[in-house]
Structures are given as C-alpha cells and as structure tokens.
Write an enzyme that holds these catalytic residues in place. Sequence first.
Site, PDB file in Angstrom:
ATOM      1  N   GLU A 125       3.167  43.349  -1.654  1.00  7.19           N
ATOM      2  CA  GLU A 125       4.170  43.951  -0.779  1.00  7.19           C
ATOM      3  C   GLU A 125       4.982  45.007  -1.533  1.00  7.19           C
ATOM      4  O   GLU A 125       5.221  46.108  -1.039  1.00  7.19           O
ATOM      5  CB  GLU A 125       5.095  42.864  -0.237  1.00  7.19           C
ATOM      6  CG  GLU A 125       6.145  43.388   0.738  1.00  7.19           C
ATOM      7  CD  GLU A 125       7.014  42.261   1.283  1.00  7.19           C
ATOM      8  OE1 GLU A 125       7.415  41.391   0.484  1.00  7.19           O
ATOM      9  OE2 GLU A 125       7.270  42.247   2.496  1.00  7.19           O
ATOM     10  N   GLN A 160       3.801  38.378   8.618  1.00  7.66           N
ATOM     11  CA  GLN A 160       4.175  37.606   7.434  1.00  7.66           C
ATOM     12  C   GLN A 160       5.406  36.755   7.764  1.00  7.66           C
ATOM     13  O   GLN A 160       6.491  37.282   7.957  1.00  7.66           O
ATOM     14  CB  GLN A 160       4.494  38.576   6.292  1.00  7.66           C
ATOM     15  CG  GLN A 160       4.964  37.945   5.011  1.00  7.66           C
ATOM     16  CD  GLN A 160       5.379  38.987   3.999  1.00  7.66           C
ATOM     17  OE1 GLN A 160       5.031  40.160   4.117  1.00  7.66           O
ATOM     18  NE2 GLN A 160       6.133  38.599   3.005  1.00  7.66           N
ATOM     19  N   SER A 217      10.639  35.114   5.616  1.00  3.11           N
ATOM     20  CA  SER A 217      12.104  35.108   5.607  1.00  3.11           C
ATOM     21  C   SER A 217      12.667  34.138   6.639  1.00  3.11           C
ATOM     22  O   SER A 217      12.093  33.924   7.708  1.00  3.11           O
ATOM     23  CB  SER A 217      12.640  36.511   5.890  1.00  3.11           C
ATOM     24  OG  SER A 217      12.295  37.389   4.847  1.00  3.11           O
TER      25      SER A 217
END
Length: 407
Positions: A249, A130, A133
Amino acid sequence: MDLNDTPEQAAYRQGVRGWLEQHRAAAPETRSTRAGAEDEAYLQARRAWQGELAAGGLAGVTWPKEYGGQGLGPIEQVIVNQELGRAGVPGILDVIGIGMLGPCLIAHGTDEQKTRHLGPMLHGDEVWCQLFSEPAAGSDLAAVQTRAQVQDDGSFVLNGQKVWTTNAQFATYGLLLARTNPDVPKHKGMTMFIVPMDAPGVTIRGLRQISGEAEFNEVFFDDVRVGPENVVGGVDNGWGTALTVLMYERVTIGLGSESMGYRPDRFARALAQEPSVATDTSVRKALGEIGTELLALRFASYRALSALAKGQIPGPEAGLAKVTTVNAAIAAGDLIADVLGPDALEDDSEWAYMISFLPGLKSAGGTEQILRNTIGERVLGLPPEPRLDKGVPFNELRAQEKAAVAS
C-alpha cells in the site's frame, strides 16, 4: 542506477505504446471528478477497460505468469503507467486489489484461493476492498476489535465494524483483519479472512466526504459466517499477513506520485496562468520547494525500483515516500488555490478534487506520525517509542485504559 531505458525496456515501451494506440478508442474518459465513485455506468466502463488491459498484458504486470500476470519487474510496471499517462487513458480500476491484495494472496493464500480469486480480480470481474481500519483502530492497526469466533464445525462468526473502506460499495470481496484470540498480546491474536461483501449480515454505508463524493464507507458485520477455507495466512497469523498488504500500500501511494498527477511541471503550468506569478518571489520560492521534494521523491523511487527489480521486498522506507508525496501535493494544492482563487475549487476545475481529496490521503496507509515512528525506529535505528501495551494480553488493555482514566 541507469535512468535511461535499456534496449529491452525501450522495445517493451514501444510495444505498450503500440497497443494503447490501437485500443485507446475503447477507453473510458480519464475522470477525477466528484461523481466518479458513484457513477455506475462509468464504473462498468472502467471494469471493462481493466479487462481490456489484462487481455493486453497491461494489468498485473508484476504478477507471476501462472496467475495471469506477465512475470515482469517493477520497472516494466512504471513503463506501463507512464505510457497510460502519455496516452491520456485511465489505468486499472481495482488498484487496491491488483496492487495490494492480489500480491498478499499470492504470498499467503492457499492454492484454492489463488485459483478462485486472482483471475476475476485481474480482469475486473470482481473488485476487492481492504477491511482493516476501525473507529478505534487505524493508526494503531493492531488494536482492531472486530471479532472472529470459531464454531464447532470450524467456521467463523464475524462481528464488528470497519471504517474508511474504499470501494466497499461495489466490491465483491473484502480482505478483513479480525481478532481471533484476545488472550495474547494484540499483535499475535489476529487472523485475515476473505469475506464476500454480499454475505448475510454485511451492511455498507457510504461516508460523504468534503469533496462531495462517497468513496469511503462504513462496513458493519453482524453474525457474518465464513468458512475455514476463507482464512488467509493461517489462524492468529493476521499481523504478518497485514504487514504484506501495508508495505504494498505504501509503495503504491508513495512511489506512484507521478502516475497520480503530482508532477512539478503540471503544477507550474497551472500557476503560470496567473501573470503576476512571474514576479512574485514568494510563489516561485514555494513552487521551487515543492518541485524539489517531488524530484527528490522521483529519484528515491528509481532507487527503490532498482532494489525491487533485484528481488528485494518493499521496506519501511516506502513510508517516507508516502509522507513526502502527500505533503508535497497538499502544499501544491494550497498554493494553486491561493494563486487562482475560488476558481480553483469550482466543480469544473481540474484542481477541486485533488485539493479536497488529499487531506484524507494523509491517513491512508498509516498516518504521518505512525510512519515517522516506523522510519525512525526501523530505518534510522532510533530508540523505540515507550509502549505500555507490549506483552500485555489484548483483553487486559481496555481494563488498563479504564483504570488509567479513573486515576
């Protein structure tokens, strides 16, 4: 809410238990040590085991049958998790892919994307990561600065940096959030892309953690080119697509506390190794508070699962489960370290990894401060936090920040 198995659920549980009894000899060891994320042979064994679980119908339990899943509900998934724990064997390796990114592709992907990617993901042939960030955008995910510039032929060129990317070092594909339009407010100008992790221009660097392992990574994108067929959910619609991933998540982290080993009985057995605990009221009080939090979380999880079983989507309250899970587990680790002393942090201790890993989990899926804001505003109906960036084009935000600093 009935906490007992229905006759159908009991029969399903027996089927799962029987399958595991037949196949547990092929399972790799359950490992939560510092070397797990870097042991290539162990990772290959976990991928093969995920393939076995998929063939047996124990991976992608809630995925639709047309994509290789079982088309069952979240309660059946919990039953599978419980029986995996009972059998003492590991679950799937690609929790991020099957638990978060696969459901996102099912919800927002094209037919071609589903056909190409979901099968290999389910069987562990292709692991996913993923790519959300960034150094200046994590808690405020809408501040991502990785750019995707459209080309004359319709393709996109990616430039930027991601950080804290779990499993990037062995992932085949990543789901990346990038900015495609800086001239609109920051939540509106982003797009989600499928990115091959071996594409030219992708660089992956491991981040060594306090636990000793390099589970997380920095990922750099230098003129990485992807086609228009890699867009997931539509151009400039990345925020809505990302919210789908974030909800799954938080459910995975928050409602999976027991499958991750954060159980009051396990903590109590560890503390009971020290005879003085029986008469130490401060330790007993602390353990009681931790147990209360985790038991309350268990029943909140049952309520959430009942809602999911009725077809409701994960809501913002899942963030509270994540906050409670992590804080209670950290408190338990601290208490165990205080009682057992330095032995709790030795390499062969079952607690060393948990104690050193959990502080990092506070940021995964959103920091506690962000989640408390979300819960306050969207669950409790409290007034929203004052914001200065609302309605401001993204490319003007940096100029405003610099002006504020200069003043």
